[in-house]
Design an enzyme around this catalytic site. Structure first.
Site, PDB file in Angstrom:
ATOM      1  CB  CYS A  85     -10.796   1.643   5.682  1.00  0.00           C
ATOM      2  SG  CYS A  85     -11.353   2.685   4.330  1.00  0.00           S
ATOM      3  CG  PHE A  86      -6.557  -1.855   5.924  1.00  0.00           C
ATOM      4  CD1 PHE A  86      -6.966  -2.804   5.002  1.00  0.00           C
ATOM      5  CD2 PHE A  86      -5.856  -0.750   5.475  1.00  0.00           C
ATOM      6  CE1 PHE A  86      -6.675  -2.653   3.655  1.00  0.00           C
ATOM      7  CE2 PHE A  86      -5.555  -0.587   4.130  1.00  0.00           C
ATOM      8  CZ  PHE A  86      -5.957  -1.553   3.217  1.00  0.00           C
ATOM      9  CB  CYS A  87     -10.542  -2.095  11.555  1.00  0.00           C
ATOM     10  SG  CYS A  87     -11.508  -3.493  11.063  1.00  0.00           S
ATOM     11  CG  ASN A  88      -5.946   2.841  11.152  1.00  0.00           C
ATOM     12  OD1 ASN A  88      -6.281   4.018  11.297  1.00  0.00           O
ATOM     13  ND2 ASN A  88      -4.796   2.375  11.580  1.00  0.00           N
ATOM     14  CG  ASN A 110     -12.670   1.177  13.839  1.00  0.00           C
ATOM     15  OD1 ASN A 110     -12.364   2.365  14.062  1.00  0.00           O
ATOM     16  ND2 ASN A 110     -13.290   0.803  12.733  1.00  0.00           N
TER      17      ASN A 110
END
Ligand SMILES: Cc1ncc(COP(=O)(O)O)c(C=O)c1O
Length: 453
Positions: free
Chosen positions: A375-378, A123
């Site tokens: 979601c690991f900022c992805n 992100n």
């Protein structure tokens, strides 16, 4: 029998990371953050005890001492990236996100221009699109294939005269996929400036900026060697820096400011991009971090990470329920081809239904294994991996307030995963840690997520 490499990393673990054994912890979140070696922390203690560092904007001896540390850290960063100092500059930032924002807010996005983003992006890079939108530049997205690799990305490079920017990660923080660095030269040949997000790549793979020549590179140092936190860098080509248009000024970035005349003049080069006072005690700690990586050697570290990743993939893929059904659904490549040490997956119950990641996280944490969930900022990789239905997910994003992943999952309906578990490995990880994590995860899947392992 342990190989030479195995012996090396076993000794390193015992010497530099005794706290892991003391706490009984298997640390598998290297993509989140590397761990600092004891040696680095001792070096910092010595430095803090002995040195007197002052604000580098002054000119007394403590200030000059800080300035020297900062200059040495810039040079060390360029050496680490095999970058020619005549070609590249290092701007220190708070982290990789801040480095990306320096480019975002200063890139001359205009009507007729373009921002080309990989669907696989953190992100911190996705946020660039808000500046592109503000500048009325076109936004396009490079799609991913089922293995979460870029799908024929070269086809999306279009010639044009207006300012265009391509931004993609050298390595995915979601799937561990290493995207083709050949895209950099291809894009630059067609007139794109290229931002390479190297935050997840450089901790375990050597990047040579003499071989690939992106305009901008973003990174965070704690991902390289754990300490210091709060220091990142924008490594930029001098000519690319000159094309940026800084939207503001701050202390340290200007030759002069006149309040009466409402004018200012920005300083040249990196000085114009380093807002306020640098984290000089943190920057002084970088030398010990680079020395730690040098002692290991990037080649040896890469081979260790490959050993661990191979074991992790094999363990997860062979884990079964009593009837033979798999306990794991893997996202991204299931082999070692063009990938790093980041593996993302969900656990499945015996009927093949995804066990919500949050309950897996809870059970695994209780067993002393540190992995990441979510979601690991992805979000771009997540949307492809979890196969969100496009229309329903848009409706659910709009309607889920307040937003929580669990409520969003309920809106999407049964069977759609929202979030996963990510295990990632690095210098301090051992094969025993991997085996332990695989064992715990297998037991969690077989007993059902609610039960403790
Ligand atoms: C590939 C990638 N890019 C960017 C970032 C953002 O880094 P930071 O949070 O240090 O700004 C991360 C952090 O996980 C990352 O993995």
């Amino acid at each position: 029998m342990l190989s030479d490499r195995g012996r090396f990393f076993r000794a390193l673990r015992a010497r530099e990371f005794p706290q892991l054994t003391a706490r009984g912890l298997a640390y598998l979140d290297y993509t989140g953050a590397a761990l600092p070696a004891r040696n680095q922390l001792r070096a910092q203690r010595r430095l803090v005890d002995a040195a007197v560092l002052g604000n580098p904007h002054a000119d007394h001896a403590p200030s000059r001492a800080s300035t020297e540390f900062i200059a040495a850290a810039r040079a060390a960063t360029l050496r680490f990236l095999d970058a020619d100092p005549d070609e590249y500059a290092v701007c220190f930032t708070a982290n990789a996100s801040h480095a990306a924002k320096l480019v975002a807010e200063a890139f001359p996005f205009r009507r007729g221009g373009e921002l080309l983003l990989s669907a696989d992006n953190h992100n911190s890079i996705n946020g660039l699109r808000e500046y592109a939108r503000r500048g009325a530049a076109r936004l396009r997205v490079l799609p991913l294939d089922a293995e979460l690799r870029l799908d024929r990305p070269h086809q999306y490079l279009t010639p044009g005269r207006a300012e265009r920017l391509l931004a993609f990660p050298a390595q995915s923080n979601f799937s561990g996929v290493r995207h083709p660095l050949s895209l950099i030269a291809a894009a630059r040949r067609r007139g794109y400036a290229v931002l390479l997000d190297a935050a997840a790549y450089v901790p375990t793979r050597h990047l040579s900026l003499r071989r690939v020549r992106p305009d901008f590179v973003t990174l965070s140092y704690y991902k390289l060697f754990g300490f210091p936190t709060g220091v990142g860098a924008l490594v930029a080509r001098w000519d690319a820096l000159r094309r940026l248009e800084r939207p503001w000024f701050a202390g340290g970035t200007v030759d002069w400011v006149s309040v009466r005349h409402r004018r200012h003049r920005l300083r040249d080069g990196v000085d114009a991009f380093e807002d306020g006072t640098a984290n000089y005690y943190g920057i002084a700690a970088l030398a010990a971090g680079f020395a730690f990586l040098r002692r290991i050697g990037m080649r040896r570290l890469g081979a260790h990470v490959a050993d661990l990743t191979r074991r992790l993939l094999a363990g997860l893929e062979s884990s079964r329920h009593p009837g033979g059904a798999p306990t794991v659904r893997l996202y991204g490549p299931n082999d070692l081809r063009e990938r790093g040490g980041t593996v993302t997956f969900n656990l499945l119950d015996r009927r093949g239904v995804v066990i919500p990641y949050a309950s897996v996280e809870t059970a695994v944490r209780a067993a002393g294994v540190a992995v990441r969930g979510g979601c690991f900022c992805n979000p771009g990789s997540a949307e492809v991996a979890f196969e969100f239905p496009a229309a329903t997910s848009l409706r659910c994003l709009r309607e889920t307030t307040p937003f929580t992943p669990a409520r969003f999952a309920r809106c999407l309906g049964k069977g759609t995963a929202v979030g996963a578990i990510r295990a990632s490995v690095g210098a301090a990880t051992s094969l025993e840690d991997v085996d332990r994590a695989v064992g715990v995860l297998g037991r969690v899947a077989r007993r059902g997520a609610a039960a403790s392992p």
